[in-house]
Design an enzyme around this catalytic site. Structure first.
Site, PDB file in Angstrom:
ATOM      1  N   PRO A  53       1.916  12.298  39.580  1.00 17.44           N
ATOM      2  CG  PRO A  53       2.116  13.066  41.768  1.00 17.44           C
ATOM      3  CD  PRO A  53       2.759  12.148  40.781  1.00 17.44           C
ATOM      4  CG  ASN A  54      -1.821  16.602  40.311  1.00 20.96           C
ATOM      5  OD1 ASN A  54      -3.006  16.311  40.445  1.00 20.96           O
ATOM      6  ND2 ASN A  54      -1.001  16.747  41.334  1.00 20.96           N
ATOM      7  NE  ARG A  68      -0.466  20.203  37.175  1.00 22.25           N
ATOM      8  CZ  ARG A  68       0.675  19.673  37.617  1.00 22.25           C
ATOM      9  NH1 ARG A  68       1.267  18.682  36.941  1.00 22.25           N
ATOM     10  NH2 ARG A  68       1.207  20.117  38.716  1.00 22.25           N
ATOM     11  CE1 TYR A  88       4.090  21.851  35.336  1.00 27.19           C
ATOM     12  CE2 TYR A  88       2.048  22.684  36.301  1.00 27.19           C
ATOM     13  CZ  TYR A  88       3.349  22.225  36.440  1.00 27.19           C
ATOM     14  OH  TYR A  88       3.911  22.155  37.690  1.00 27.19           O
ATOM     15  CG  ASN A 127       7.423  15.047  34.976  1.00 27.73           C
ATOM     16  OD1 ASN A 127       7.659  15.295  36.160  1.00 27.73           O
ATOM     17  ND2 ASN A 127       6.816  15.900  34.170  1.00 27.73           N
ATOM     18  CB  ALA A 165       4.062  16.655  43.524  1.00 31.48           C
ATOM     19  CG  HIS A 171       9.753  18.619  44.261  1.00 34.52           C
ATOM     20  ND1 HIS A 171      10.830  18.915  43.450  1.00 34.52           N
ATOM     21  CD2 HIS A 171       8.648  18.903  43.509  1.00 34.52           C
ATOM     22  CE1 HIS A 171      10.391  19.393  42.286  1.00 34.52           C
ATOM     23  NE2 HIS A 171       9.065  19.381  42.308  1.00 34.52           N
ATOM     24  CG  ASP A 177      15.589   3.940  48.263  1.00 38.41           C
ATOM     25  OD1 ASP A 177      16.632   4.548  47.964  1.00 38.41           O
ATOM     26  OD2 ASP A 177      15.155   3.873  49.430  1.00 38.41           O
ATOM     27  CD  GLU A 226      14.908  15.157  37.872  1.00 40.76           C
ATOM     28  OE1 GLU A 226      16.158  15.102  37.931  1.00 40.76           O
ATOM     29  OE2 GLU A 226      14.206  15.767  38.699  1.00 40.76           O
ATOM     30  CG  HIS A 250      11.037  18.235  36.252  1.00 37.56           C
ATOM     31  ND1 HIS A 250      10.102  17.603  37.038  1.00 37.56           N
ATOM     32  CD2 HIS A 250      12.249  17.814  36.675  1.00 37.56           C
ATOM     33  CE1 HIS A 250      10.728  16.852  37.919  1.00 37.56           C
ATOM     34  NE2 HIS A 250      12.035  16.953  37.714  1.00 37.56           N
ATOM     35  CB  SER A 300       7.534  23.955  34.679  1.00 38.32           C
ATOM     36  OG  SER A 300       7.815  23.198  35.851  1.00 38.32           O
ATOM     37  NE  ARG A 308       6.786  26.031  38.864  1.00 40.51           N
ATOM     38  CZ  ARG A 308       5.871  25.058  38.797  1.00 40.51           C
ATOM     39  NH1 ARG A 308       6.138  23.964  38.074  1.00 40.51           N
ATOM     40  NH2 ARG A 308       4.715  25.168  39.414  1.00 40.51           N
ATOM     41  NE  ARG A 330       6.701  24.106  42.080  1.00 39.28           N
ATOM     42  CZ  ARG A 330       5.560  23.397  42.183  1.00 39.28           C
ATOM     43  NH1 ARG A 330       5.546  22.105  41.912  1.00 39.28           N
ATOM     44  NH2 ARG A 330       4.436  23.968  42.530  1.00 39.28           N
TER      45      ARG A 330
HETATM   46  C1  DQA Z   1       6.714  19.069  37.150  1.00 36.79           C
HETATM   47  C2  DQA Z   1       7.274  20.051  38.179  1.00 36.79           C
HETATM   48  C3  DQA Z   1       6.884  19.630  39.590  1.00 36.79           C
HETATM   49  O1  DQA Z   1       7.429  20.526  40.534  1.00 36.79           O
HETATM   50  C4  DQA Z   1       5.374  19.632  39.737  1.00 36.79           C
HETATM   51  O2  DQA Z   1       4.996  19.175  41.002  1.00 36.79           O
HETATM   52  C5  DQA Z   1       4.682  18.858  38.663  1.00 36.79           C
HETATM   53  C6  DQA Z   1       5.199  18.910  37.291  1.00 36.79           C
HETATM   54  C7  DQA Z   1       7.003  19.511  35.699  1.00 36.79           C
HETATM   55  O3  DQA Z   1       6.861  18.673  34.825  1.00 36.79           O
HETATM   56  O4  DQA Z   1       7.335  20.670  35.459  1.00 36.79           O
HETATM   57  O5  DQA Z   1       3.637  18.268  38.879  1.00 36.79           O
HETATM   58  O6  DQA Z   1       7.339  17.816  37.340  1.00 36.79           O
END
Ligand code: DQA
Length: 144
Positions: free
Chosen positions: A9-10, A17, A22, A73, A76, A79, A86, A97, A99, A101, A106, A110
């Site tokens: 998401p996002n 954002r 980011y 990635n 959110a 977390h 699963d 995985e 990220h 950031s 943080r 997170r």
């Molecule tokens: C994120 C870090 C997450 O905590 C956050 O909710 C994101 C982006 C990152 O790529 O740094 O949406 O996964």
């Protein structure tokens, strides 16, 4: 060699954002960079982004038998989502995985990552390059 890159998401809001966290580059820039890198390496890549947990679970399930590696990635959902963890365990595809950031520096909420319990490697805080590093890791793992 075929890789699936999943963003949660996002991530589609990159560029808009929180640019101080980011960066200013967009999701479309990220996709372009990944496709270009994979083309250079001579591997196939599919990209998927969703704001919905169940759709990410469906995508992981559909990856079964289709992909040699997953770069994820979960944003959110990192977390919170036992369902995504699963799903990864269900299909057994090697996963990394990523990220953008550095989540380790943080907020407390997170610091938990459910997918980390499955993923072979976690790359945090390397910006978009983290996706490239993850792809390279999966290629090396396959002897490429
Ligand atoms: C994120 C870090 C997450 O905590 C956050 O909710 C994101 C982006 C990152 O790529 O740094 O949406 O996964």
């Amino acid at each position: 060699m075929k890789i699936l890159v999943i963003n949660g998401p996002n991530i589609n809001m990159l560029g808009i954002r929180e640019p101080e966290i980011y960066g200013k580059a967009t999701y479309s820039d990220l996709c372009g960079m990944i496709y270009e890198h994979c083309e250079k390496k001579g591997i196939e890549a599919d990209l998927f982004q969703s704001n919905h947990e169940g759709d990410i679970v469906d995508e992981i399930q559909e990856a079964y038998g289709e992909y040699d590696g997953i770069v994820i990635n979960p944003a959110a959902y990192t977390h919170t989502s036992v369902a995504i963890l699963d799903a990864l365990k269900s299909v057994g595809i090697p996963a990394v995985e990523v990220h953008i950031s550095d989540v380790s520096k943080r907020e407390d909420f997170r610091q938990i990552s459910y997918v980390r319990l499955y993923c072979e490697k976690t790359i945090c805080g390397h910006g978009f390059d983290g996706y490239i590093e993850a792809i390279d890791y999966l290629c090396e793992r396959c002897g490429l």
